[in-house]
Write a protein that holds these residues in place. Structure first.
Motif, PDB file in Angstrom:
ATOM      1  N   GLY A 187       0.808  -1.248   0.112  1.00 26.43           N
ATOM      2  CA  GLY A 187      -0.022   0.082   0.042  1.00 26.43           C
ATOM      3  C   GLY A 187       0.857   1.322   0.095  1.00 26.43           C
ATOM      4  N   THR A 188       1.978   1.303   0.145  1.00 25.91           N
ATOM      5  CA  THR A 188       2.912   2.349   0.334  1.00 25.91           C
ATOM      6  C   THR A 188       3.032   3.176  -0.963  1.00 25.91           C
ATOM      7  OG1 THR A 188       4.300   1.672   2.261  1.00 25.91           O
ATOM      8  CG2 THR A 188       5.282   3.447   0.899  1.00 25.91           C
ATOM      9  N   ARG A 189       2.821   4.245  -0.985  1.00 29.24           N
ATOM     10  CA  ARG A 189       2.666   5.530  -2.430  1.00 29.24           C
ATOM     11  C   ARG A 189       3.421   6.503  -1.990  1.00 29.24           C
ATOM     12  NH1 ARG A 189       1.368   0.822  -3.666  1.00 29.24           N
ATOM     13  NH2 ARG A 189      -0.218   0.251  -5.214  1.00 29.24           N
ATOM     14  N   ILE A 239       5.999  10.619   2.000  1.00 31.04           N
ATOM     15  CA  ILE A 239       6.656   9.628   1.316  1.00 31.04           C
ATOM     16  C   ILE A 239       6.926   9.981   0.007  1.00 31.04           C
ATOM     17  CG2 ILE A 239       7.040   7.270   0.422  1.00 31.04           C
ATOM     18  CD1 ILE A 239       7.120   7.642   3.665  1.00 31.04           C
ATOM     19  N   ALA A 240       8.174   9.985  -0.806  1.00 27.28           N
ATOM     20  CA  ALA A 240       8.721  10.434  -1.845  1.00 27.28           C
ATOM     21  C   ALA A 240       9.251   9.193  -2.631  1.00 27.28           C
ATOM     22  CB  ALA A 240       9.522  11.559  -1.802  1.00 27.28           C
ATOM     23  N   ALA A 241       9.273   9.363  -3.939  1.00 31.93           N
ATOM     24  CA  ALA A 241       9.799   8.417  -5.068  1.00 31.93           C
ATOM     25  C   ALA A 241      11.404   8.560  -4.612  1.00 31.93           C
ATOM     26  CB  ALA A 241       9.650   8.845  -6.372  1.00 31.93           C
ATOM     27  N   GLY A 242      11.883   7.499  -4.465  1.00 29.85           N
ATOM     28  CA  GLY A 242      13.313   7.466  -4.157  1.00 29.85           C
ATOM     29  C   GLY A 242      13.592   7.045  -2.533  1.00 29.85           C
ATOM     30  N   ASP A 243      12.650   7.095  -1.785  1.00 28.83           N
ATOM     31  CA  ASP A 243      12.644   7.030  -0.475  1.00 28.83           C
ATOM     32  C   ASP A 243      12.991   5.287  -0.232  1.00 28.83           C
ATOM     33  OD1 ASP A 243      12.082   9.279   0.409  1.00 28.83           O
ATOM     34  OD2 ASP A 243      10.437   9.145   1.332  1.00 28.83           O
ATOM     35  N   PHE A 244      13.707   5.424   1.107  1.00 23.23           N
ATOM     36  CA  PHE A 244      13.601   3.790   1.598  1.00 23.23           C
ATOM     37  C   PHE A 244      12.703   4.043   2.840  1.00 23.23           C
ATOM     38  CE2 PHE A 244      15.666   0.842   4.602  1.00 23.23           C
ATOM     39  CZ  PHE A 244      15.271  -0.406   4.197  1.00 23.23           C
ATOM     40  N   VAL A 245      11.736   2.942   3.059  1.00 21.25           N
ATOM     41  CA  VAL A 245      10.956   2.863   4.272  1.00 21.25           C
ATOM     42  C   VAL A 245      11.402   1.358   4.912  1.00 21.25           C
ATOM     43  CG1 VAL A 245       8.635   2.681   4.915  1.00 21.25           C
ATOM     44  CG2 VAL A 245       9.009   4.283   3.116  1.00 21.25           C
ATOM     45  N   PHE A 246      11.447   1.511   6.249  1.00 15.15           N
ATOM     46  CA  PHE A 246      11.668   0.220   6.830  1.00 15.15           C
ATOM     47  C   PHE A 246      10.785   0.342   8.291  1.00 15.15           C
ATOM     48  CE2 PHE A 246      15.841   1.613   9.453  1.00 15.15           C
ATOM     49  CZ  PHE A 246      15.570   2.785   9.037  1.00 15.15           C
ATOM     50  N   CYS A 247      10.517  -0.733   8.728  1.00  8.39           N
ATOM     51  CA  CYS A 247       9.306  -1.018   9.930  1.00  8.39           C
ATOM     52  C   CYS A 247       9.735  -2.345  10.826  1.00  8.39           C
ATOM     53  CB  CYS A 247       8.092  -1.034   9.258  1.00  8.39           C
ATOM     54  SG  CYS A 247       6.799  -1.104  10.371  1.00  8.39           S
ATOM     55  N   THR A 265      11.982  -0.268  -1.025  1.00  5.78           N
ATOM     56  CA  THR A 265      12.171   0.986  -1.749  1.00  5.78           C
ATOM     57  C   THR A 265      11.036   1.550  -2.385  1.00  5.78           C
ATOM     58  OG1 THR A 265      12.681  -0.228  -3.632  1.00  5.78           O
ATOM     59  CG2 THR A 265      14.505   0.217  -2.262  1.00  5.78           C
ATOM     60  N   VAL A 266      10.808   2.724  -2.611  1.00 10.44           N
ATOM     61  CA  VAL A 266       9.543   3.373  -3.208  1.00 10.44           C
ATOM     62  C   VAL A 266       9.915   3.875  -4.643  1.00 10.44           C
ATOM     63  CG1 VAL A 266       8.008   5.509  -2.743  1.00 10.44           C
ATOM     64  CG2 VAL A 266       8.738   4.136  -0.968  1.00 10.44           C
ATOM     65  N   ASP A 267       9.267   3.506  -5.545  1.00 10.17           N
ATOM     66  CA  ASP A 267       9.392   4.018  -6.932  1.00 10.17           C
ATOM     67  C   ASP A 267      10.824   4.056  -7.382  1.00 10.17           C
ATOM     68  OD1 ASP A 267       6.613   3.918  -6.930  1.00 10.17           O
ATOM     69  OD2 ASP A 267       6.217   6.029  -7.320  1.00 10.17           O
ATOM     70  N   ALA A 268      11.647   3.346  -7.212  1.00  7.84           N
ATOM     71  CA  ALA A 268      13.050   3.334  -7.504  1.00  7.84           C
ATOM     72  C   ALA A 268      13.730   2.111  -7.140  1.00  7.84           C
ATOM     73  CB  ALA A 268      13.714   4.757  -6.864  1.00  7.84           C
ATOM     74  N   LYS A 269      14.915   1.598  -7.712  1.00 10.75           N
ATOM     75  CA  LYS A 269      15.508   0.571  -7.519  1.00 10.75           C
ATOM     76  C   LYS A 269      16.528   0.762  -5.910  1.00 10.75           C
ATOM     77  CE  LYS A 269      15.964  -1.603 -11.939  1.00 10.75           C
ATOM     78  NZ  LYS A 269      17.023  -1.846 -13.181  1.00 10.75           N
ATOM     79  N   PRO A 270      17.047  -0.059  -5.417  1.00 10.32           N
ATOM     80  CA  PRO A 270      17.662   0.064  -4.119  1.00 10.32           C
ATOM     81  C   PRO A 270      19.114   0.638  -4.593  1.00 10.32           C
ATOM     82  CG  PRO A 270      17.259  -2.179  -4.450  1.00 10.32           C
ATOM     83  CD  PRO A 270      16.469  -1.426  -5.506  1.00 10.32           C
ATOM     84  N   PHE A 392      11.883  -5.287  -0.205  1.00 11.79           N
ATOM     85  CA  PHE A 392      10.785  -5.148  -1.116  1.00 11.79           C
ATOM     86  C   PHE A 392      10.810  -3.829  -1.800  1.00 11.79           C
ATOM     87  CE2 PHE A 392       9.291  -7.902   2.437  1.00 11.79           C
ATOM     88  CZ  PHE A 392       9.188  -9.077   1.594  1.00 11.79           C
ATOM     89  N   ARG A 393       9.665  -3.801  -2.714  1.00 10.04           N
ATOM     90  CA  ARG A 393       9.604  -2.570  -3.343  1.00 10.04           C
ATOM     91  C   ARG A 393       7.922  -2.101  -3.235  1.00 10.04           C
ATOM     92  NH1 ARG A 393       8.849  -6.621  -7.094  1.00 10.04           N
ATOM     93  NH2 ARG A 393       7.007  -6.579  -8.333  1.00 10.04           N
ATOM     94  N   ALA A 394       7.886  -0.844  -3.200  1.00  9.15           N
ATOM     95  CA  ALA A 394       6.337  -0.386  -2.672  1.00  9.15           C
ATOM     96  C   ALA A 394       5.450  -0.875  -3.748  1.00  9.15           C
ATOM     97  CB  ALA A 394       6.545   1.224  -2.583  1.00  9.15           C
ATOM     98  N   GLY A 395       4.120  -1.396  -3.410  1.00 10.20           N
ATOM     99  CA  GLY A 395       3.307  -1.880  -4.497  1.00 10.20           C
ATOM    100  C   GLY A 395       3.340  -3.335  -4.573  1.00 10.20           C
ATOM    101  N   GLN A 396       4.543  -3.768  -4.112  1.00  9.83           N
ATOM    102  CA  GLN A 396       4.761  -5.438  -4.260  1.00  9.83           C
ATOM    103  C   GLN A 396       3.655  -6.140  -3.570  1.00  9.83           C
ATOM    104  OE1 GLN A 396       8.729  -6.508  -3.510  1.00  9.83           O
ATOM    105  NE2 GLN A 396       8.371  -8.602  -3.796  1.00  9.83           N
ATOM    106  N   THR A 397       2.929  -7.283  -3.918  1.00 12.85           N
ATOM    107  CA  THR A 397       2.045  -8.224  -3.288  1.00 12.85           C
ATOM    108  C   THR A 397       2.928  -9.106  -2.771  1.00 12.85           C
ATOM    109  OG1 THR A 397       0.390  -7.420  -4.534  1.00 12.85           O
ATOM    110  CG2 THR A 397       0.258  -9.694  -3.326  1.00 12.85           C
TER     111      THR A 397
END
Length: 398
Positions: A187-189, A239-247, A265-270, A392-397
């Motif tokens: 769900g991250t966008r 959250i912005a494209a190019g971010d890294f999110v961890f939890c 990662t969000v809308d970008a490769k790591p 993972f990448r944002a939007g991945q199931t």
């Protein structure tokens, strides 16, 4: 309509537990717990226990009776007799009577400690053991009439080794936690706030009957990172494209929670840095879990994590900690960031721990966190989780 257990893909034996309105352990499990408490009492030379929960703190009440303990619950325990519990507030009494097992539940009338004192005096009680957060003024009130001894350390020892039924409940908590991390990843966008990420996570399990424990979230641009460990409180940062999110995430089935730690990662490769950080975190996790088995000194797990320092990184959070009913020993730091606890414990079968290498750069600007709850088995260890070991990448199931 899909039932809650099916939504989590639980096996049938766990579905039967999960689909109860107010679940209870078996009579044999409660008998085991009460006999363990009787042993603690005998060794401590006490004839009664007072088990305390206050302001949702102190889980021995739930372990012994099934009642979570809300504002205050004061439970008098003596082996072989029905327990007596004084509950605040008055409107909490009906459900406490419904849920608490084998307990005479009474209203504390906002003077519960005086009620306890009267009852113990009526019984001719001698030395009293205390488990849970009995505050100073209440302790002083009670010790006028009865010698008191704190038994929290003894209780913690009882919680360190899990029964088969407890491990089954932990598996449900792990499944709920996995659902939370899956929701975060899918769900991250860009444009969402960290608050909204937390809402995504909780919506994945609260509607199924799970409860929130923690979701610590870190978000930062990969190109100019400034967060090396997930933060305890979310912010309005978007959250912005190019971010890294961890939890770091824990959802619970009553008081049995999983814990799963992942990044995306969000809308970008790591970037190369984050690929390296993740790879070393996974390598450390693998090395630690391969070292886990009964009879192994906990200090060996620190040595197993040496790949972190060998690659020029360090850690911030604890590397390993005991789990399941509390934050227990062994609480271990890495070689380069030691914990404040001695690594003196030896692992035993059916201990549960979180292995969670938080690999960071030495300037403390970038980091990842990876791990989950594992159980010490007769020959090694097993994870209680099913979340893949990926970056993972944002939007991945998943």
């Amino acid at each position: 309509m899909i039932n809650p257990g099916s939504a989590l893909a639980l096996p049938p034996e766990l579905q039967a537990v999960f689909e109860q309105d107010y679940p209870r352990f078996s009579e044999a499990e409660y008998k085991r717990r009460h006999e363990a408490l009787a042993g603690v009492m005998e060794r401590a030379g006490v004839d009664h226990l007072l088990i305390v929960s206050a302001q949702n703190v102190g889980n021995a009440t739930r372990w012994v009776t099934g009642w979570p303990g809300t504002n205050e619950a004061l439970t008098i325990f003596r082996p072989g007799e029905a327990m007596m519990m004084f509950v605040e507030y008055y409107n909490h009494v009906p459900q406490a009577r419904m849920i608490a097992r084998g307990v005479d539940v009474r209203w504390g009338e906002e003077k519960g400690i005086l009620k306890v004192d009267e009852e113990l005096t009526r019984r001719g009680a001698g030395r009293i053991g205390i488990i849970g957060p009995l505050n100073g003024p209440k302790w002083k009130t009670l010790e006028v009439s009865h010698p008191l001894v704190g038994l929290d350390a003894d209780y913690i020892k009882l919680r360190t080794i899990k029964s088969d039924e407890e491990i089954a409940w932990l598996r449900i908590g792990a499944a709920l936690s996995d659902a939370g991390i899956a929701a975060l990843v899918s769900g991250t966008r860009p444009g969402m706030t960290e608050h909204e990420l937390g809402n995504l996570i909780e919506r994945a399990y609260v509607g199924l009957g799970g409860s929130h424990v923690i979701h610590f979230i870190g978000s930062t641009p990969k190109a100019a990172p400034s967060v090396c460990v997930p933060r305890q409180f979310t912010s309005r940062r978007r959250i912005a494209a190019g971010d890294f999110v961890f939890c770091e995430l824990s959802a619970a089935w009553w008081d049995y929670s999983g814990q799963v730690l992942r990044g995306l990662t969000v809308d970008a490769k790591p970037s190369a840095l984050y690929r390296d950080l993740h790879a070393i975190a996974v390598a450390a996790y693998d090395a630690i879990t391969k070292a886990i088995r009964p009879g192994v000194p906990a200090a060996n797990l620190i040595e197993a994590s040496a790949v972190i320092e060998q690659n020029g990184f360090t850690t911030y959070d604890d590397l390993v900690h005991g789990y399941g009913g509390g934050y227990f020993a062994p609480i271990l730091g890495s070689r380069s960031r030691p914990a404040g606890h001695p690594a003196a414990l030896t692992l035993q079968e059916n201990m549960c721990m979180v292995v969670q290498p938080n690999v960071i750069t030495r300037d403390e600007k970038a980091g990842v966190q990876f791990g989950e709850v594992v159980r010490v088995t007769a020959t090694g260890c097993e994870s209680l989780h099913r979340t893949p070991h990926e970056l993972f990448r944002a939007g991945q199931t998943i």
